[in-house]
Motif scaffolding. Structure first.
Motif, PDB file in Angstrom:
ATOM      1  N   VAL A  45       0.847  -1.191   0.000  1.00  0.00           N
ATOM      2  CA  VAL A  45       0.000   0.000   0.000  1.00  0.00           C
ATOM      3  C   VAL A  45       0.886   1.246   0.000  1.00  0.00           C
ATOM      4  O   VAL A  45       1.721   1.415   0.903  1.00  0.00           O
ATOM      5  CB  VAL A  45      -0.915   0.026   1.237  1.00  0.00           C
ATOM      6  N   PRO A  46       0.752   2.126  -0.997  1.00  0.00           N
ATOM      7  CA  PRO A  46       1.575   3.339  -1.031  1.00  0.00           C
ATOM      8  C   PRO A  46       1.347   4.208   0.202  1.00  0.00           C
ATOM      9  O   PRO A  46       0.224   4.300   0.720  1.00  0.00           O
ATOM     10  CB  PRO A  46       1.088   4.055  -2.303  1.00  0.00           C
ATOM     11  N   ALA A  47       2.409   4.866   0.640  1.00  0.00           N
ATOM     12  CA  ALA A  47       2.309   5.714   1.821  1.00  0.00           C
ATOM     13  C   ALA A  47       1.301   6.832   1.624  1.00  0.00           C
ATOM     14  O   ALA A  47       0.593   7.206   2.566  1.00  0.00           O
ATOM     15  CB  ALA A  47       3.681   6.293   2.155  1.00  0.00           C
ATOM     16  N   THR A  48       1.218   7.364   0.410  1.00  0.00           N
ATOM     17  CA  THR A  48       0.264   8.450   0.148  1.00  0.00           C
ATOM     18  C   THR A  48      -1.170   7.977   0.340  1.00  0.00           C
ATOM     19  O   THR A  48      -2.023   8.737   0.815  1.00  0.00           O
ATOM     20  CB  THR A  48       0.440   8.977  -1.285  1.00  0.00           C
ATOM     21  N   GLN A  49      -1.441   6.727  -0.003  1.00  0.00           N
ATOM     22  CA  GLN A  49      -2.791   6.188   0.186  1.00  0.00           C
ATOM     23  C   GLN A  49      -3.114   6.053   1.672  1.00  0.00           C
ATOM     24  O   GLN A  49      -4.232   6.335   2.107  1.00  0.00           O
ATOM     25  CB  GLN A  49      -2.926   4.836  -0.510  1.00  0.00           C
ATOM     26  N   ILE A  50      -2.113   5.638   2.451  1.00  0.00           N
ATOM     27  CA  ILE A  50      -2.320   5.507   3.898  1.00  0.00           C
ATOM     28  C   ILE A  50      -2.562   6.876   4.525  1.00  0.00           C
ATOM     29  O   ILE A  50      -3.491   7.056   5.324  1.00  0.00           O
ATOM     30  CB  ILE A  50      -1.105   4.827   4.552  1.00  0.00           C
ATOM     31  N   ILE A  51      -1.727   7.862   4.163  1.00  0.00           N
ATOM     32  CA  ILE A  51      -1.866   9.210   4.723  1.00  0.00           C
ATOM     33  C   ILE A  51      -3.205   9.815   4.325  1.00  0.00           C
ATOM     34  O   ILE A  51      -3.914  10.415   5.140  1.00  0.00           O
ATOM     35  CB  ILE A  51      -0.696  10.099   4.265  1.00  0.00           C
ATOM     36  N   GLY A  52      -3.577   9.636   3.046  1.00  0.00           N
ATOM     37  CA  GLY A  52      -4.837  10.182   2.566  1.00  0.00           C
ATOM     38  C   GLY A  52      -6.032   9.590   3.281  1.00  0.00           C
ATOM     39  O   GLY A  52      -6.967  10.308   3.672  1.00  0.00           O
ATOM     40  N   ALA A  53      -6.007   8.277   3.483  1.00  0.00           N
ATOM     41  CA  ALA A  53      -7.116   7.618   4.180  1.00  0.00           C
ATOM     42  C   ALA A  53      -7.176   8.071   5.635  1.00  0.00           C
ATOM     43  O   ALA A  53      -8.265   8.317   6.176  1.00  0.00           O
ATOM     44  CB  ALA A  53      -6.949   6.105   4.099  1.00  0.00           C
ATOM     45  N   ALA A  54      -6.003   8.179   6.285  1.00  0.00           N
ATOM     46  CA  ALA A  54      -5.976   8.589   7.685  1.00  0.00           C
ATOM     47  C   ALA A  54      -6.540   9.998   7.868  1.00  0.00           C
ATOM     48  O   ALA A  54      -7.220  10.285   8.859  1.00  0.00           O
ATOM     49  CB  ALA A  54      -4.555   8.519   8.222  1.00  0.00           C
ATOM     50  N   MET A  55      -6.276  10.885   6.914  1.00  0.00           N
ATOM     51  CA  MET A  55      -6.717  12.267   7.029  1.00  0.00           C
ATOM     52  C   MET A  55      -8.153  12.473   6.551  1.00  0.00           C
ATOM     53  O   MET A  55      -8.904  13.251   7.138  1.00  0.00           O
ATOM     54  CB  MET A  55      -5.772  13.183   6.241  1.00  0.00           C
ATOM     55  N   GLY A  56      -8.531  11.763   5.483  1.00  0.00           N
ATOM     56  CA  GLY A  56      -9.833  12.021   4.880  1.00  0.00           C
ATOM     57  C   GLY A  56     -10.907  10.997   5.147  1.00  0.00           C
ATOM     58  O   GLY A  56     -12.096  11.346   5.189  1.00  0.00           O
ATOM     59  N   ALA A  57     -10.520   9.758   5.331  1.00  0.00           N
ATOM     60  CA  ALA A  57     -11.518   8.700   5.518  1.00  0.00           C
ATOM     61  C   ALA A  57     -10.949   7.609   6.420  1.00  0.00           C
ATOM     62  O   ALA A  57     -10.685   6.487   5.967  1.00  0.00           O
ATOM     63  CB  ALA A  57     -11.952   8.129   4.167  1.00  0.00           C
ATOM     64  N   PRO A  58     -10.732   7.906   7.711  1.00  0.00           N
ATOM     65  CA  PRO A  58     -10.093   6.931   8.600  1.00  0.00           C
ATOM     66  C   PRO A  58     -10.857   5.614   8.713  1.00  0.00           C
ATOM     67  O   PRO A  58     -10.262   4.581   9.018  1.00  0.00           O
ATOM     68  CB  PRO A  58     -10.039   7.657   9.946  1.00  0.00           C
TER      69      PRO A  58
END
Length: 392
Positions: free
Chosen positions: A360-373
């Protein structure tokens, strides 16, 4: 004082790792010392010495000191045994023994012996290599700390070994067996808590292994294990992708810019976020096997709260749905609640694992954590389970 000792040993290790080479010419002490300074500087360290001396293939750097983030470790006269090479071809050091440490400060007496680094190497000035600094083995035989005339801590058998092949590098580390005595020396709040928990003494070990493939960028820890037989065993492992030589070089450049120009930290922070986007997470696991710690912690905090053991467990498990509600993921909330409830009522093991079908790309993890946890458990294939780990 204990932190100071660790800094001294680590600084010595980094320093040693800053040398090396591989040709069969007699040692040139001045050239070797200058190269050591240059390589150390690229690692963020400042190396100074008052003079050099050569005897055959041995080089002595007198009054050697290392400065790291403003902290100075004075190492004294250090002999580098079996030095061969040149700046162009690289330097190799067969062995670097350290003098024993025996210092006393503020009623704390620290002794360390058997410190050595073997097979230190540094690439030549024109070499293209992903690991300009390398060593085969580093070891510390014994560390002992006394406080107010009583022995409070010992560590034995610390050893790190590295190996390299065409695919990359592997490291095995055994940080040694430790013993801590909380009844000795000057008592403090932490020591009193440990005694009240029922751990007047603790012993255990820390070990692990890892590897790095520069071509693929795969970095693994498999696993780190902290084993305290009287309390519990903690293991941590991961597989990280995208950790390439270019990533490391770019990160080092940003760090140097931040040190030289602190006012640009905001821009540097954005650059670091950009770099992180190159990373991906392949897997991760945190596992804890309980040997007695959890019941003792529950008893301790129940007493602090004027509750019984069972009342504390009920209050903790009852609060889980509310605590996890912010995730807005009922299925994952129920999974965690079930696992933690099972563990607290019968403490055996607790495991948190991430095992996606593909990295899983880090950007996908960061994006999910910030926008859709609430999507993170699905994105990461996150699982929390209880009482299913193998206890040894």
């Amino acid at each position: 004082m204990r932190i100071s000792l660790a800094r001294r040993v680590v600084a010595g290790s980094l320093l040693l790792a800053a040398l090396s080479s591989s040709t069969a010419l007699a040692a040139d002490a001045d050239a070797f010392g200058t190269r050591l300074k240059d390589v150390a500087a690229k690692q963020g360290l400042t190396v100074t010495y008052t003079g050099t001396e050569a005897s055959g293939d041995d080089v002595v750097l007198k009054g050697l000191a290392v400065v790291d983030n403003g902290e100075t470790a004075t190492l004294g006269d250090i002999t580098f045994e079996g030095v061969t090479g040149s700046d162009a071809e690289g330097w190799t050091v067969k062995r670097v023994p350290f003098d024993d440490i025996d210092v006393t400060k503020d009623d704390v007496h620290t002794v360390a012996n058997g410190m050595v680094i073997e097979g230190l190497q540094i690439a030549g000035t024109g070499a293209k290599t992903v690991a300009p600094v390398y060593f085969d083995r580093a070891a510390v035989a014994n560390v002992a700390i006394e406080e107010a005339g009583e022995q409070v801590f010992t560590l034995e058998g610390t050893e790190i070994t590295n190996s390299a092949d065409g695919d990359g590098y592997a490291t095995d580390f055994n940080l040694g067996s430790f013993n801590a005595d909380f009844t000795a020396g000057k008592s403090d709040e932490g020591a009193e808590v440990m005694k009240e928990l029922g751990y007047p003494q603790l012993s255990g070990s820390i070990s692990g292994s890892g590897s790095w493939n520069p071509k693929s960028g795969e970095l693994t820890l498999d696993p780190l294990e902290i084993d305290v037989p009287q309390a519990g065993t903690f293991t941590f492992s991961y597989l990280l992708g995208g950790y390439t030589p270019s990533f490391i070089q770019s990160l080092a450049q940003i760090q140097q810019q931040m040190m030289s120009n602190p006012e640009s930290n905001q821009a540097s922070g954005m650059a670091i976020l950009g770099l992180i986007s190159q990373l991906n997470l392949g897997s991760l696991e945190l596992a804890y096997v309980d040997h007695s710690l959890t019941p003792k912690l529950l008893d301790y905090y129940a007493k602090q709260n004027n509750q019984s053991h069972d009342e504390l467990v009920q209050s903790l498990t009852g609060a889980l749905p509310m605590v996890l509600g912010y995730l807005q993921n009922p299925e994952f909330q129920q999974q965690v609640t079930n696992a933690v409830t099972t563990f607290l009522n019968d403490p055996q093991s607790l495991t948190i694992s991430i095992d996606p079908d593909k990295p899983v790309p880090a950007t996908q993890i960061i994006g999910a954590a910030m926008g859709a946890p609430q999507t993170l458990p699905t994105v990461l294939q996150l699982q929390v389970t209880a009482n299913d780990a193998d206890a040894e």
